[in-house]
Design a protein around this motif. Structure first.
Motif, PDB file in Angstrom:
ATOM      1  N   ALA A   1      -6.798  -1.202  -6.394  1.00  0.00           N
ATOM      2  CA  ALA A   1      -6.283  -1.878  -5.203  1.00  0.00           C
ATOM      3  C   ALA A   1      -7.167  -1.627  -3.981  1.00  0.00           C
ATOM      4  CB  ALA A   1      -4.855  -1.410  -4.919  1.00  0.00           C
TER       5      ALA A   1
ATOM      6  N   LEU B   1      -1.804  -6.732   0.848  1.00  0.00           N
ATOM      7  CA  LEU B   1      -2.471  -5.607   0.203  1.00  0.00           C
ATOM      8  C   LEU B   1      -2.032  -4.292   0.845  1.00  0.00           C
ATOM      9  CD1 LEU B   1      -4.462  -4.434  -1.823  1.00  0.00           C
ATOM     10  CD2 LEU B   1      -6.300  -4.858  -0.179  1.00  0.00           C
TER      11      LEU B   1
ATOM     12  N   ARG C   1       1.145  -3.300  -0.655  1.00  0.00           N
ATOM     13  CA  ARG C   1       0.911  -2.840  -2.039  1.00  0.00           C
ATOM     14  C   ARG C   1       0.345  -1.428  -2.044  1.00  0.00           C
ATOM     15  NH1 ARG C   1      -3.710  -5.637  -5.587  1.00  0.00           N
ATOM     16  NH2 ARG C   1      -3.700  -4.295  -7.425  1.00  0.00           N
TER      17      ARG C   1
ATOM     18  N   SER D   1       3.057   1.140  -1.492  1.00  0.00           N
ATOM     19  CA  SER D   1       3.851   1.387  -2.696  1.00  0.00           C
ATOM     20  C   SER D   1       3.096   2.266  -3.692  1.00  0.00           C
ATOM     21  CB  SER D   1       4.224   0.054  -3.356  1.00  0.00           C
ATOM     22  OG  SER D   1       5.043  -0.715  -2.513  1.00  0.00           O
ATOM     23  N   LEU D   2       1.813   1.993  -3.868  1.00  0.00           N
ATOM     24  CA  LEU D   2       1.019   2.782  -4.809  1.00  0.00           C
ATOM     25  C   LEU D   2       0.884   4.229  -4.353  1.00  0.00           C
ATOM     26  CD1 LEU D   2      -1.759   0.162  -5.599  1.00  0.00           C
ATOM     27  CD2 LEU D   2      -0.049   1.032  -7.204  1.00  0.00           C
TER      28      LEU D   2
END
Length: 309
Positions: A256, A291, A294, A297-298
């Motif tokens: 990512a 992004l 995201r 969250s990661l």
């Protein structure tokens, strides 16, 4: 035939027979309202100290060095050196002419640097003979070991295998940051043994370390640096049973962080993690909102995994 553990043991632990061994973080350059944020930079360096890293790379491509003038680059280096603790430091120095790069390297004399990271001349696309002349001239002038930076996607020219092995004859050229994306080339340089190979492509860290790379210069290691350092130790010890799940846990975040142009995603993640300003210099742009969400969250998933471990 040697096992993975036996081959790594023969080479010695990272940082002893391999001065460039380990995980290095190519530092972002924090900005605030257009200027270098030196207090934010100090906070970032202190965060990365005592995490098991080998050191820091200052003013590389992740550090947006191309957007910094020479005075800013030197100020960034001085700030990092003032708070680096036990971390070793490599500084990036780039340019088109060998004389210009040599001049800048001579100005670094007396600093306790581990090395200088020098890419091929960009834009002009020299021949392989021109690359040999360029790097030999640069190495003659350098007061510290030279790490070749082979990144054809940015410079427009690749350092061919034969060229790299020719350059390995120079006593001051000691390592390479490998971003060529060619496993055969990577293995040939590792097998030759004269240059310490550092993986420069985060997606290939696991593979390159298994091939015999001594370490990596990994922008992803800004986040969860201790986990990347632990992965390196596991692979150096040949402990694949531990290293495989460790890499699988790191892989979604690593992927990512390069879903959009570097260092946009890394700066977005550092804004979430350390409160650094999510600011880049044009023409670079910040990571997209999608992004960024995201990445948040990661990071939560990795945090939870680290707590369980």
């Amino acid at each position: 035939m040697q096992t993975l553990a036996e081959s790594h043991a023969a080479a010695g632990p990272a940082g002893t027979t391999t001065p460039f061994g380990g995980i290095w973080v190519p530092l972002v350059t924090p900005f605030r309202e257009g200027a270098v944020d030196h207090e934010g930079l100090k906070r970032l360096v202190r965060h990365l100290d005592h995490q098991g890293l080998a050191g820091l790379v200052v003013c590389g491509s992740t550090g947006e060095a191309a957007a910094l003038d020479e005075a800013e680059q030197r100020a960034v280096l001085d700030t990092v050196m003032s708070v680096r603790g036990d971390l070793k430091v490599i500084v990036g120095v780039s340019g088109v002419t060998p004389g210009g790069v040599a001049r800048r390297l001579r100005e670094l004399a007396g600093l306790p640097l581990a090395g200088v990271l020098v890419p091929s001349p960009y834009y002009v696309k020299p021949s392989q003979a021109g690359l040999i002349d360029f790097f030999n001239t640069v190495a003659d002038a350098s007061p510290v070991p030279v790490v070749l930076y082979d990144i054809p996607g940015r410079t427009g020219v690749r350092i061919d295998t034969d060229t790299m092995l020719t350059l390995a004859r120079h006593p001051r050229i000691q390592a390479v940051k490998d971003c060529a994306g060619d496993p055969d080339h990577t293995q040939a340089v590792i097998d030759d043994g004269r240059l310490q190979l550092l993986c420069g492509d985060d997606a290939r860290i696991f593979t390159s370390l298994c091939q015999g790379a001594v370490g990596a210069i990994a922008a992803s290691a800004h986040l969860h640096p201790a986990a990347f350092a632990r992965l390196h130790r596991q692979l150096q010890a040949g402990d694949l049973l531990a290293a495989r799940p460790a890499w699988r846990a790191l892989w979604p975040l690593t992927r990512a962080l390069f879903a959009e142009p570097n260092p946009g995603p890394v700066k977005a993640a550092l804004a979430l993690r350390l409160g650094l300003s999510n600011e880049l210099r044009a023409p670079m742009t910040a990571a997209s909102p999608g992004l960024t969400a995201r990445l948040a969250s990661l990071l939560e998933v990795l945090d939870a995994g680290e707590r369980r471990a």
